[in-house]
Design a protein around this motif. Structure first.
Motif, PDB file in Angstrom:
ATOM      1  N   THR A 285       7.588  34.980  80.323  1.00 42.43           N
ATOM      2  CA  THR A 285       7.354  34.887  81.212  1.00 42.43           C
ATOM      3  C   THR A 285       9.028  33.564  81.792  1.00 42.43           C
ATOM      4  OG1 THR A 285       4.949  34.219  81.356  1.00 42.43           O
ATOM      5  CG2 THR A 285       6.233  33.321  83.025  1.00 42.43           C
ATOM      6  N   ALA A 286       8.980  33.716  81.075  1.00 43.13           N
ATOM      7  CA  ALA A 286      10.656  32.764  80.741  1.00 43.13           C
ATOM      8  C   ALA A 286      11.462  33.730  80.673  1.00 43.13           C
ATOM      9  CB  ALA A 286      10.797  31.686  80.142  1.00 43.13           C
ATOM     10  N   VAL A 287      11.645  34.070  80.453  1.00 43.21           N
ATOM     11  CA  VAL A 287      12.581  35.299  79.452  1.00 43.21           C
ATOM     12  C   VAL A 287      12.427  36.635  81.000  1.00 43.21           C
ATOM     13  CG1 VAL A 287      13.134  37.384  78.305  1.00 43.21           C
ATOM     14  CG2 VAL A 287      12.420  35.165  77.655  1.00 43.21           C
ATOM     15  N   VAL A 304      16.387  26.958  79.766  1.00 39.41           N
ATOM     16  CA  VAL A 304      16.192  25.471  78.870  1.00 39.41           C
ATOM     17  C   VAL A 304      14.373  25.899  77.972  1.00 39.41           C
ATOM     18  CG1 VAL A 304      16.682  23.266  79.645  1.00 39.41           C
ATOM     19  CG2 VAL A 304      17.415  24.841  80.824  1.00 39.41           C
ATOM     20  N   TYR A 305      14.472  25.704  76.927  1.00 39.67           N
ATOM     21  CA  TYR A 305      13.353  25.403  75.967  1.00 39.67           C
ATOM     22  C   TYR A 305      13.892  24.010  75.685  1.00 39.67           C
ATOM     23  CZ  TYR A 305       9.918  25.947  72.511  1.00 39.67           C
ATOM     24  OH  TYR A 305       8.702  26.053  71.445  1.00 39.67           O
ATOM     25  N   ARG A 306      12.046  23.820  75.597  1.00 40.82           N
ATOM     26  CA  ARG A 306      12.765  21.908  74.760  1.00 40.82           C
ATOM     27  C   ARG A 306      12.936  21.981  73.251  1.00 40.82           C
ATOM     28  NH1 ARG A 306       6.180  19.489  74.434  1.00 40.82           N
ATOM     29  NH2 ARG A 306       5.194  21.368  74.165  1.00 40.82           N
ATOM     30  N   MET A 312      11.318  29.381  69.389  1.00 45.12           N
ATOM     31  CA  MET A 312      11.114  29.168  71.031  1.00 45.12           C
ATOM     32  C   MET A 312       9.521  30.726  70.918  1.00 45.12           C
ATOM     33  SD  MET A 312      13.409  31.158  73.812  1.00 45.12           S
ATOM     34  CE  MET A 312      13.700  32.002  75.307  1.00 45.12           C
ATOM     35  N   PRO A 313       8.623  31.130  72.014  1.00 44.44           N
ATOM     36  CA  PRO A 313       7.758  32.195  71.802  1.00 44.44           C
ATOM     37  C   PRO A 313       7.679  32.814  72.445  1.00 44.44           C
ATOM     38  CG  PRO A 313       7.299  29.535  73.145  1.00 44.44           C
ATOM     39  CD  PRO A 313       8.447  29.918  72.820  1.00 44.44           C
ATOM     40  N   ALA A 314       8.730  33.333  72.841  1.00 44.75           N
ATOM     41  CA  ALA A 314       9.742  34.691  73.033  1.00 44.75           C
ATOM     42  C   ALA A 314      10.528  35.103  71.965  1.00 44.75           C
ATOM     43  CB  ALA A 314      10.825  34.609  74.611  1.00 44.75           C
ATOM     44  N   SER A 315      10.319  36.357  71.189  1.00 41.28           N
ATOM     45  CA  SER A 315      10.771  37.096  70.358  1.00 41.28           C
ATOM     46  C   SER A 315      12.268  37.016  70.294  1.00 41.28           C
ATOM     47  CB  SER A 315       9.918  38.033  70.518  1.00 41.28           C
ATOM     48  OG  SER A 315      10.843  39.443  71.347  1.00 41.28           O
ATOM     49  N   ARG A 316      13.155  37.114  68.774  1.00 36.16           N
ATOM     50  CA  ARG A 316      14.730  37.304  69.067  1.00 36.16           C
ATOM     51  C   ARG A 316      14.716  38.291  69.733  1.00 36.16           C
ATOM     52  NH1 ARG A 316      18.579  34.333  66.205  1.00 36.16           N
ATOM     53  NH2 ARG A 316      20.298  35.064  67.686  1.00 36.16           N
ATOM     54  N   TYR A 317      14.386  39.787  69.853  1.00 37.98           N
ATOM     55  CA  TYR A 317      14.731  39.983  70.633  1.00 37.98           C
ATOM     56  C   TYR A 317      14.396  40.524  72.054  1.00 37.98           C
ATOM     57  CZ  TYR A 317      13.771  44.696  73.495  1.00 37.98           C
ATOM     58  OH  TYR A 317      14.375  45.199  74.848  1.00 37.98           O
ATOM     59  N   GLY A 418      -4.204  31.319  71.301  1.00 39.12           N
ATOM     60  CA  GLY A 418      -3.132  31.790  71.148  1.00 39.12           C
ATOM     61  C   GLY A 418      -2.318  32.185  72.230  1.00 39.12           C
ATOM     62  N   GLU A 419      -0.997  32.847  71.323  1.00 39.27           N
ATOM     63  CA  GLU A 419       0.067  33.789  72.122  1.00 39.27           C
ATOM     64  C   GLU A 419      -1.209  35.261  73.061  1.00 39.27           C
ATOM     65  OE1 GLU A 419       3.787  36.492  71.437  1.00 39.27           O
ATOM     66  OE2 GLU A 419       2.501  36.175  69.703  1.00 39.27           O
ATOM     67  N   ASP A 420      -0.579  34.842  74.456  1.00 40.84           N
ATOM     68  CA  ASP A 420      -1.025  35.602  75.326  1.00 40.84           C
ATOM     69  C   ASP A 420      -0.671  37.302  75.714  1.00 40.84           C
ATOM     70  OD1 ASP A 420      -2.880  33.641  76.445  1.00 40.84           O
ATOM     71  OD2 ASP A 420      -1.596  33.244  78.066  1.00 40.84           O
ATOM     72  N   LEU A 421      -1.215  38.089  74.800  1.00 41.61           N
ATOM     73  CA  LEU A 421      -0.869  39.464  75.078  1.00 41.61           C
ATOM     74  C   LEU A 421      -1.706  40.158  75.462  1.00 41.61           C
ATOM     75  CD1 LEU A 421       1.037  39.882  71.208  1.00 41.61           C
ATOM     76  CD2 LEU A 421       2.235  39.208  73.442  1.00 41.61           C
ATOM     77  N   THR A 422      -1.124  41.790  76.146  1.00 39.93           N
ATOM     78  CA  THR A 422      -1.337  42.558  76.571  1.00 39.93           C
ATOM     79  C   THR A 422      -2.570  43.217  75.378  1.00 39.93           C
ATOM     80  OG1 THR A 422      -0.289  43.165  78.642  1.00 39.93           O
ATOM     81  CG2 THR A 422      -1.456  44.717  77.713  1.00 39.93           C
TER      82      THR A 422
END
Length: 449
Positions: A285-287, A304-306, A312-317, A418-422
């Protein structure tokens, strides 16, 4: 309705309409038939394919890719949709780079996986364009199931129940179906109204009625649903948002609200965006909020991520996508205060470090100018009936997705810690439908709890 802004730096129409149209065009244009064949030819068709194990919906990936190579994309589409009825959307938004493609043998051997996601889109798009879905209803069972929430979990559950011959009524609090797919995903990932087109195609199976403006706990209660139906499935998601104390100045809002406004607008040139945007958080969501702010014309956008980048939850991609669009990523920094007289003008952060007792502030601080701040620090479960047992921040459910009440099942974000994915929500909705079907037909086990 768009959020009202009283901050001078936040204005609409920073970019010309043709520039906006280009910025928000399809992130990954679809493969044509030749490109799909070339991409499919790279598959090794592994016997014990690790990509299948990595797929939350267990799609037989080697099979559908082989079907593409043999010139039968419609069969490939059916193979996908048998396991994931929202396979078209998942092909567009699923983080394949950390799921099936990361597990691909080609990735491990060459650093370049088979483009499973794009091939999945090619096959599902072909099938949807061909005409009616290849699935039909079984003989009517006379049973009725209430599904609360028309998001990925609810839609997947409803479709599978309809296939088994049950009548389904979906209770949706918004005025459009789709849930996260409609309101919560960056628009450049799903263009041309695909989310609604996919729902319409799914509903063609029949036996599914959607009632809008029906919020659980407000317009309809769990007791009423239990009385009116033979079973209930909750796919209510997590609609509440975490907030930060002191971050209540004008110009500060949840990132999910910004994304929803963007997804629902008919004219991007009317959507206000700041000159200097700060996004607090590290997930998808941040991305999505950060990238779309840049695409709307923000001069500077900073996530900004703590914690550290590796956490970081968002993937490197997704991180690389953000930086390619001009977004700055700052790691190991936590918000301290939002500053300004009525409207936000800057945000103070403190650098962090991890030691044996967890994440700690170092005492070193810095300020970022900001006239618009988006909070993407997680969502919380709201509107869940008190009668249901919780496990942490989610509804407790057993392996078959049955809750602590015998006739109530749950799936998707509301029951996932866990991770919220469709794709995960689809899998849970589908599997819950199978469990509900067995229970209604006298094959289900006892309720847990």
């Amino acid at each position: 309705m768009a959020h009202t802004i009283r901050t001078p730096g936040i204005v609409a129409g920073r970019l010309a309409e043709d520039v906006l149209a280009e910025n928000f065009s399809d992130l990954h244009p679809p493969l044509d038939a030749h490109e799909a064949h070339v991409a499919a030819d790279r598959c090794y068709f592994c016997h014990d394919a690790p990509c299948i194990t990595a797929c939350p919906t267990d799609i037989d990936i080697p099979l559908f890719i082989r079907q593409i190579t043999t010139g039968t994309p419609l069969a490939a589409g059916k193979t996908i949709l048998e396991q994931n009825i929202l396979g078209g959307m998942c092909a567009r938004v699923c983080p394949t780079e950390t799921l099936c493609e990361e597990a691909c043998v080609r990735e491990m051997a060459e650093g370049k996986p088979v483009e499973i996601g794009r091939l999945q889109r090619f096959a599902t798009d072909a099938l949807m364009a061909h005409g009616p879905q290849p699935f039909s209803r079984a003989a009517a069972t006379g049973k009725s199931v209430a599904v609360v929430g028309a998001g990925p979990a609810g839609l997947a559950c409803a479709h599978r129940l309809a296939m088994h011959g049950h009548n389904v009524v979906i209770y949706e609090k918004r005025d459009k179906p789709g849930g996260l797919n409609e309101y919560g995903i960056a628009s450049y990932k799903t263009v041309n109204g695909f989310a609604q087109a996919e729902v319409d195609w799914l509903l063609d199976i029949g036996g599914i009625d959607i009632r809008y403006g029906q919020a659980l706990g407000h317009d309809v209660t769990l007791d009423q649903l239990s009385d009116a139906h033979d079973a209930v499935f909750l796919g209510i998601g997590k609609t509440g948002v975490n907030r930060l104390d002191g971050f209540d100045l004008d110009g500060i809002r949840p990132a999910v609200d910004f994304i929803a406004d963007l997804r629902q607008t008919d004219d991007l040139s009317t959507l206000p965006v700041g000159r200097h945007v700060v996004v607090i958080g590290g997930g998808m969501t941040a991305v999505d909020a950060a990238v779309q702010s840049r695409l709307l014309g923000a001069e500077s956008v900073t996530i900004v991520y703590r914690r550290a980048q590796s956490e970081m939850p968002a993937s490197r991609y997704e991180q690389d996508l953000a930086t390619s669009k001009g977004v700055t990523l700052v790691f190991n920094a936590q918000p301290v205060s939002a500053n300004g007289a009525g409207a936000v003008e800057s945000v103070t952060f403190e650098y962090t470090a991890t030691n044996g007792s967890g994440l700690k502030g170092t005492g070193e601080r810095f300020d970022l100018p900001a006239d618009q701040v988006f909070l993407a620090i997680g969502q919380v479960l709201e509107d869940a009936p008190d009668a249901l047992t919780r496990k942490g921040a989610a509804l407790a459910a057993d392996a078959g997705h049955r809750t602590s009440l015998a006739n109530v099942w749950a799936g998707g974000d509301c029951s996932a810690e866990g991770e919220d994915l469709t794709v995960t929500a689809v899998a849970q909705g589908r599997d819950a439908a199978e469990a509900i079907h067995k229970s209604l037909m006298g094959e289900g086990g006892p309720a847990n709890g």
